[in-house]
Design an enzyme around this catalytic site. Structure first.
Site, PDB file in Angstrom:
ATOM      1  N   LYS A  59       0.838  -1.209   0.000  1.00  0.00           N
ATOM      2  CA  LYS A  59       0.000   0.000   0.000  1.00  0.00           C
ATOM      3  C   LYS A  59       0.868   1.251   0.000  1.00  0.00           C
ATOM      4  O   LYS A  59       0.560   2.237  -0.672  1.00  0.00           O
ATOM      5  CB  LYS A  59      -0.926   0.010   1.237  1.00  0.00           C
ATOM      6  N   SER A  80      -1.361   1.952   6.684  1.00  0.00           N
ATOM      7  CA  SER A  80      -1.606   0.999   7.754  1.00  0.00           C
ATOM      8  C   SER A  80      -2.564  -0.073   7.265  1.00  0.00           C
ATOM      9  O   SER A  80      -3.376   0.171   6.373  1.00  0.00           O
ATOM     10  CB  SER A  80      -2.212   1.745   8.953  1.00  0.00           C
ATOM     11  N   ASP A  81      -2.459  -1.262   7.845  1.00  0.00           N
ATOM     12  CA  ASP A  81      -3.400  -2.332   7.520  1.00  0.00           C
ATOM     13  C   ASP A  81      -3.639  -3.159   8.779  1.00  0.00           C
ATOM     14  O   ASP A  81      -2.725  -3.370   9.567  1.00  0.00           O
ATOM     15  CB  ASP A  81      -2.851  -3.219   6.391  1.00  0.00           C
ATOM     16  N   THR A  82      -4.878  -3.589   8.945  1.00  0.00           N
ATOM     17  CA  THR A  82      -5.263  -4.364  10.130  1.00  0.00           C
ATOM     18  C   THR A  82      -5.821  -5.704   9.696  1.00  0.00           C
ATOM     19  O   THR A  82      -6.600  -5.774   8.738  1.00  0.00           O
ATOM     20  CB  THR A  82      -6.337  -3.610  10.944  1.00  0.00           C
TER      21      THR A  82
END
Length: 200
Positions: A59, A80-82
């Site tokens: 990303k 950010s990624d969750t």
């Protein structure tokens, strides 16, 4: 040094959390022809922590290219990624209401992990961090799951729930970063931005 950063995320929660930190930010969102969902595909047998770090890096690569393509002023870019994980099973965003109900039925009555990776880049310098939290869900009846899914809240959320929403009524214990579970761990984010020389 700039007094703002670019947030390459469509999540309103990440934007709110940056506001809470006092970080001025502008959104750097994908163009209509960018395949941002395709970046989130898991590789077979990929461990959840490796997955979330890799997706965040992809990303950020896409956001750096976007900044150059648009000829925008240089400033730190944050991605950010969750993901939610039960053992090695990765729970991303549910495809639809039925998928959300399946995820919640599997997570109900378990202790699972919520992993959020954060990465920031300015020019050639890139820093990243991983927040690893544990969430314990109480048992949920089929009717409770159905009603929660009907609220619409699980859609667009990793693991089909929002810790800051109605799901809080089913969470008996949290170990780790509450803001990380929401989607942007504030302690790690502040450290990364300071690491780039950004004044907080």
């Amino acid at each position: 040094m700039t007094d703002f950063i670019y947030l390459a995320s469509q999540s309103p929660r990440r934007s709110q959390l940056l506001d809470q930190l006092g970080v001025r930010h502008e959104l750097l969102l994908p163009d209509a022809d960018e395949d941002s969902e395709g970046l989130e595909l898991a590789i077979k047998n990929e461990a959840p922590a490796a997955y979330v770090k890799r997706v965040t890096g992809l990303k950020l690569d896409a956001a750096v290219a976007r900044l150059k393509r648009r000829g925008l002023p240089s400033a730190p870019i944050l991605c950010s990624d969750t993901t939610v994980a039960l053992g090695r099973t990765i729970y991303g965003k549910p495809a639809d209401a039925k998928d959300a109900a399946r995820m919640l039925a599997e997570l109900a009555g378990t202790k699972h992990r919520v992993l959020t990776a954060v990465a920031v880049q300015q020019r050639r310098k890139r820093l990243d961090a991983l927040s690893d939290s544990h969430v314990t869900f109480t048992a949920m009846t089929a009717v409770q799951i159905k009603n929660y899914v009907a609220s619409g809240e699980p859609l667009g959320k990793a693991g089909a729930y929002a810790v800051q929403g109605r799901a809080a009524g089913f969470i008996s214990q949290i170990n780790g970063s509450y803001s990380g579970i929401m989607g942007l761990p504030m302690f790690e984010t502040a450290q990364l931005l300071r690491g780039l020389g950004f004044k907080l």
